[in-house]
Design an enzyme around this catalytic site. Structure first.
Site, short mmCIF file in Angstrom:
data_model
loop_
_atom_site.label_atom_id
_atom_site.label_comp_id
_atom_site.label_asym_id
_atom_site.label_seq_id
_atom_site.Cartn_x
_atom_site.Cartn_y
_atom_site.Cartn_z
N ASP A 221 0.82 -1.21 0.00
CA ASP A 221 0.00 0.00 0.00
C ASP A 221 0.86 1.27 0.00
O ASP A 221 1.96 1.29 0.55
CB ASP A 221 -0.87 -0.03 1.27
CG ASP A 221 -1.86 1.11 1.32
OD1 ASP A 221 -2.75 1.14 0.44
OD2 ASP A 221 -1.75 1.97 2.21
N GLU A 245 1.42 -0.27 -4.88
CA GLU A 245 0.48 0.76 -5.33
C GLU A 245 1.19 2.10 -5.46
O GLU A 245 1.49 2.74 -4.46
CB GLU A 245 -0.67 0.88 -4.32
CG GLU A 245 -1.62 2.00 -4.62
CD GLU A 245 -2.36 2.53 -3.40
OE1 GLU A 245 -3.49 2.97 -3.58
OE2 GLU A 245 -1.80 2.52 -2.28
#
Ligand code: NAG
Ligand code: NAG
Length: 493
Positions: A221, A245
């Site tokens: 993330d 990400e």
């Protein structure tokens, strides 16, 4: 720093278990929002209040692996597993898992340590793999940035571990790295990931976690919010593949990012595909140009490819035409990289912006006859067959897909021996015939080609130069030489 017994065993375990980058490129991933996928009791009538915990568990996932494997997926990505802030906030509870408060404990809403180990074992016994979502950029706190009680956060329990509170200016890279995500209602204290002490803690943490739960891969993330040079050490400590990400549509930044992390979510392609296929008035230009640009700058075969996730409005929320959804899904599952389908896509869920795209899957009744469930199954079957074809399982995954034909509303892509033809005109389009050149498609002279998708398994024949006439305009068409299809189970062959 605590040294757990498991970290001593890690070296040996990783040799037998870690899936290499090349192995990950052959997988197909189903993204699970753990709280919203399946309940332990299997009930499908339970309402899900969209900002509360809804009751999904690891046990629920174990009990529904047939549903996932039945679609042809070989791996699952689950929500972050660590203990999050408890109770309600102005944005609801931490059912999604991105608001960590203790990285050494599990979020017990999803089950026990044994439940997670059992999920991992259940996957492995089916030849499937476990990808876990991890967050190192920030912790989570119910309250404003200037009033955090750091003592609640483990192990980073005082303000010295964090950057001073500031609001992010997304146009300034330094601000993105050092300021805080979140806002003054729920703040996400931004860790000083540039400090070697914090790096060492995270490196040991991930090494232990991978070993303890036999984790095969990570979704990572907020990668853009951490310094680039944090990542190589973290990935090495983990010893498993990560798909990070970097939430950015600019293809120009991906080449450099891949010097630090090979696996990244293909956000540029996400934007081009979403904008092109959700809008029948859009032309294919930006998609064609985008693909050609990105291919020259990044290794697209190492990336995660998707059109939906838990952070973006769903495709059918923009346009609910079933034919368009089919084209967008087929395009992504046959693109370069590792395909990722977000739970609910196969049921044509249509939720909008956060949190509305996080519907509970059980309300679908896990309908395996759903049109898109069946489509995804066929697409995964095609993709998996390509890996055994040519007696070379690298041929297809390493082949960078290229546009071989495009007009205003139709694009044809070749990846290895597979040619897909996709349209953005929707269910009511007038169909027409295009000619695919043999010197682009790779089809030989007078060769038999099957429409494995979008043509009832019709067999077409190329001309003396390998040219092929194909009727296009509505559903996606996938073409594959008859000779390469034997033993695939596709089209009865
Ligand atoms: C398999 O395909 C890859 C990618 O195209 C290629 O580099 C490799 O040489 C091939 N291996 C064999 C044995 O043909
Ligand atoms: C490819 O084939 C088409 C049609 O057969 C032909 O018009 C074209 O000149 C060929 N291109 C090349 C580069 O050979």
């Amino acid at each position: 720093m605590k040294l757990s017994p498991t970290s001593l065993l890690w070296g040996a375990a990783s040799l037998t278990q870690a899936l290499s980058a090349a192995d990950w490129q052959k997988q197909s991933i189903y993204q699970i929002l753990t709280d919203r996928f399946a309940r332990t009791d299997g009930s499908t009538s339970e309402q899900c209040a969209i900002t509360s915990y809804c009751g999904g568990t690891y046990r629920g996932v174990i009990n529904h692996l047939d549903y996932i494997q039945g679609m042809g997926f070989t791996a699952i990505w689950i929500s972050p597993i660590v203990k999050n802030l408890e109770g309600d906030t102005p944005y609801g509870t931490a059912y999604h898992g991105y608001w960590a408060q203790d990285i050494y404990s599990l979020n017990d809403h999803f089950g026990s340590e044994q439940d997670l180990k059992d999920l991992s074992a259940a996957l492995h016994s089916r030849g499937m793999y476990l990808m876990v979502d991890v967050v190192t950029n920030h912790m989570g706190y119910n309250g404003c940035g200037n009033c955090v009680n750091y003592g609640q956060l483990k192990p980073f329990d005082n303000s010295g571990y964090y950057h001073p509170f500031c609001e992010i200016n997304y146009n300034d890279d330094n601000s993105v790295r050092t300021c805080w995500e979140g806002d003054n209602k729920v703040s996400l204290p931004d860790l000083r990931t540039e400090d070697s002490g914090i790096r060492n803690t995270f490196n040991e943490w991930i090494r232990d976690l991978v070993s303890k739960y036999s984790i095969d891969g990570m979704r990572i993330d907020s990668v853009k919010h951490v310094e680039k040079d944090f990542w190589p050490g973290f990935l090495q400590a983990a010893g498993i593949y990560g798909i990070g990400e970097v939430l950015d549509g600019n293809p120009a930044i991906y080449g450099d990012w891949q010097n630090y992390m090979k696996g990244l979510m293909n956000y540029p392609l996400f934007y081009w595909v979403q904008q092109t296929f959700s809008n029948p008035s859009a032309t294919m230009d930006s998609l064609v140009n985008g693909i050609n640009t990105l291919k020259g700058q990044a290794d697209t075969t190492a990336m995660g490819v998707f059109i939906e996730n838990h952070d973006q409005k769903r495709f059918p929320n923009i346009n609910n035409d079933m034919t368009l959804a089919k084209n967008a899904i087929a395009f992504t599952l046959l693109s370069d990289g590792i395909p990722i389908l977000y739970q609910g896509q196969e049921q044509h869920y249509a939720g909008g912006d956060t949190p509305n795209q996080r519907e509970a899957l059980w309300s679908s009744g896990y309908n395996t006859n759903a049109e898109l469930y069946q489509l995804v199954k066929t697409l995964n079957q095609i993709r998996s067959h390509t890996l055994s074809a040519r007696n070379n399982d690298s041929y297809y995954v390493k082949y960078q897909a290229m546009p071989i034909y495009s007009d205003t509303h139709v694009i044809a892509m070749r990846k290895g021996d597979v040619v897909g033809v996709f349209s953005n005109m929707g269910s009511n389009a007038n169909t027409y015939t295009i000619n695919l050149w043999g010197n682009k498609s790779g089809f030989g002279a007078n060769q038999q080609i099957v429409q494995v998708l979008g043509g009832n398994c019709n067999v077409l024949q190329t001309d003396d130069l390998g040219g092929l006439n194909v009727n296009v305009g509505r559903d996606p068409v996938v073409l594959y030489p008859v000779s390469a299809l034997q033993g695939s189970g596709l089209c009865g062959r």
